[in-house]
Structures are given as C-alpha cells and as structure tokens.
Design a protein around this motif. Sequence first.
Motif, PDB file in Angstrom:
ATOM      1  N   MET A   1       0.856  -1.197   0.000  1.00 27.29           N
ATOM      2  CA  MET A   1       0.000   0.000   0.000  1.00 27.29           C
ATOM      3  C   MET A   1       0.891   1.245   0.000  1.00 27.29           C
ATOM      4  N   ALA A   2       0.621   2.152  -0.926  1.00 23.27           N
ATOM      5  CA  ALA A   2       1.404   3.391  -1.002  1.00 23.27           C
ATOM      6  C   ALA A   2       0.674   4.479  -0.231  1.00 23.27           C
ATOM      7  N   ARG A   3       1.391   5.116   0.682  1.00 20.81           N
ATOM      8  CA  ARG A   3       0.782   6.226   1.429  1.00 20.81           C
ATOM      9  C   ARG A   3       1.402   7.523   0.958  1.00 20.81           C
ATOM     10  N   THR A   4       0.536   8.493   0.683  1.00 19.04           N
ATOM     11  CA  THR A   4       1.094   9.812   0.395  1.00 19.04           C
ATOM     12  C   THR A   4       0.680  10.817   1.466  1.00 19.04           C
ATOM     13  N   ASP A   5       1.700  11.556   1.919  1.00 25.07           N
ATOM     14  CA  ASP A   5       1.518  12.597   2.928  1.00 25.07           C
ATOM     15  C   ASP A   5       1.538  13.979   2.270  1.00 25.07           C
ATOM     16  N   ALA A   6       1.364  14.013   0.941  1.00 22.05           N
ATOM     17  CA  ALA A   6       1.640  15.236   0.175  1.00 22.05           C
ATOM     18  C   ALA A   6       0.608  16.352   0.332  1.00 22.05           C
ATOM     19  N   LEU A   7      -0.599  16.038   0.767  1.00 18.23           N
ATOM     20  CA  LEU A   7      -1.643  17.070   0.769  1.00 18.23           C
ATOM     21  C   LEU A   7      -1.192  18.350   1.484  1.00 18.23           C
ATOM     22  N   ALA A   8      -0.638  18.196   2.690  1.00 19.19           N
ATOM     23  CA  ALA A   8      -0.299  19.368   3.502  1.00 19.19           C
ATOM     24  C   ALA A   8       0.746  20.265   2.840  1.00 19.19           C
ATOM     25  N   SER A   9       1.773  19.685   2.249  1.00 18.12           N
ATOM     26  CA  SER A   9       2.866  20.526   1.744  1.00 18.12           C
ATOM     27  C   SER A   9       2.766  20.834   0.255  1.00 18.12           C
ATOM     28  N   GLU A  10       2.168  19.928  -0.528  1.00 20.57           N
ATOM     29  CA  GLU A  10       2.177  20.127  -1.983  1.00 20.57           C
ATOM     30  C   GLU A  10       0.792  20.334  -2.579  1.00 20.57           C
TER      31      GLU A  10
END
Length: 298
Positions: A156-165
């Motif tokens: 499973m790939a998790r992306t944390d990108a919402l906050a910074s990008e």
Amino acid sequence: MCDRVSPGRTFREAIASERPLQIVGTINAYCALLARQAGHRAIYLSGAGVANASFGLPDLGITCRSDVLEDARRITGACDLPLLVDIDTGWGEAFSIDRTVKEMIRAGVAAVHIEDQVSPKRCGHRPNKALVSKEEMVDRIKAAVDARTDSDFVIMARTDALASEGLSAALERAYLCVQAGADCVFAEAMTELVMYRMFADVVGVPLLANMTEFGKTPLFTKQQLADVGVAMVLYPLSAFRAMSRAALTVYETISREGSQESVLGGMQSRAELYDILRYHDYERKLDQLFAEKRHDHD
Ligand SMILES: C[C@](O)(C(=O)O)[C@H](CC(=O)O)C(=O)O
Ligand SMILES: [Mg+2]
C-alpha cells in the motif's frame, strides 16, 4: 509459503467482501484477540503504536524495522486475522526496503504501507512534514513490489503530500505509485470528504481513509466513506487511546483511594480474560498430558 493460506490473500478477500473494510489498530497480541472477538476481519500495527506503547517514544522515526517486526510477530503468532503493518518510510533505500518486505512476509504479515516522507518521518497529522521527490517514492514502491516472495502480499502506497504540496500533487503521487505496482493507496491526512472521491477516481485501486482521532481529518462515518468510494477505513490508535485513559484512571484511583474497588466495574473480569485466551482449553490439554504421562508409567 507453507500450508497456511497466504495472509495477503485473506486480506484481499476481506477488502473484496466488506466494503469498506474496517481495520482496527491492535497494539499487541491480546488486543488482536479482542478485535477478533468483536468480529473484526482485519487488524493494524501502527508505527505510532509501536513507538508510543512498546517504547514510550514519540512517532518520529526513532523505532526501526526490528522493533516493528517483533511486535508484528507477536500479533501474527497469536491471531490469524490479516495484519496491515505501518513500515513508515521502509527504513532505507531499495535493498533495505527489499529486506523489510521479505521479513514482513516471513513474519506472517498480510500487508504493509510505505510513505513518501523523508526519514526521519513525522506523524502524518503534525505540521512540517517533508517529502522525498515523487521519483524517489516511485522507487520505494518498485523496490517493495519487486521484493515480494508472495504475490498476494499487499503493498500500500501512502502519500503525505496534501499538507505541503496540495491536492493535485498528492493525486499525482498516488497515481504514479499505482503505475509502479502499488496494490492500494493510503490518502493521509485528508481534510474534506470529497478528496477521497477524487483519489478513488484517480487511483482505481482500493483506497484507505485514516480516521485517527484528534488529527487533521474529521471523523467521517463508514457510510460517508463508502459513499465516496473508500475501500478501507483505518482506526489506528482508537483502542490504544481509550486503554491509556482507562489505565491512567486506575493508577490515579489506586494512589488516591488506597484501593481499586471503585474502578472494578471498568475492568475486564478474570473469566472474560480467560475466555479470550481460551485458558481452559490450555488447562485441559495440560491435564490430559499429565494423565497420559501417569498412565505411561503404570
Ligand atoms: C496511522 C499512523 O501512521 C500510525 O502510525 O498509526 C499515524 C496515526 C496518528 O498519529 O494518529 C498517522 O496518521 O501518522
Ligand atoms: Mg505511522
């Protein structure tokens, strides 16, 4: 793999048959048994849970692969529910990720999620998260997928990108991870329900929503999440938070009142504990073994 049904297969079947699949955090083996008793079909070992509960540390990338593996093995040793494990950043580059995945499979784990934060990582719901480039994240996924010794094991790939990008970048990262072979996507720290709909439409693989408490994401219901195409709902630390509050109350009461009498009502009884553990089955087995031994000597 041996005669055992692949845990990854069991996890995939659970995703296919329960929509959305509720995945509950179990910080230790006994919690896993409690989750099974409550009828859950999938469980989770939280990275924060390992750090906080097993080590008394914050979730800041201080614990490592062997720490998480040890907790994972204890859980899979006691409970046959498919276990999703938080492997943070995978703990290194391609060969380290390869080793992480292979060892998780050997430990009887069903699935792992790997994220695009830099190492050392931070909690997904805290400020100042930094990310690796999307190219580096794709490399992480390729390494994880290539490492599989069981094709049913779930990456499973998790992306944390919402906050910074922002949302578009987060969607692009998720899409690229799926192109690189990720089986599922974990959209971390979403702030609006509609965002899940956008992820579900873009990724075309099962999507996980994290309903961790006191974070950036409102606590949406299972039905609300089902309606926007979410396939899995995670409750990573709900039981741990409740257990922690309950334990503190008991410690304070004993100290203040000189007795635990007033908090007995909040406790699981010995009989309930033994039920969950199948204590009496073990005892019967022991009695039987001793009886046979005595008989041998007659
Ligand atoms: C899911 C998570 O990665 C975890 O380790 O349990 C955490 C949960 C939390 O800190 O509330 C996260 O969302 O980063
Ligand atoms: Mg985590």
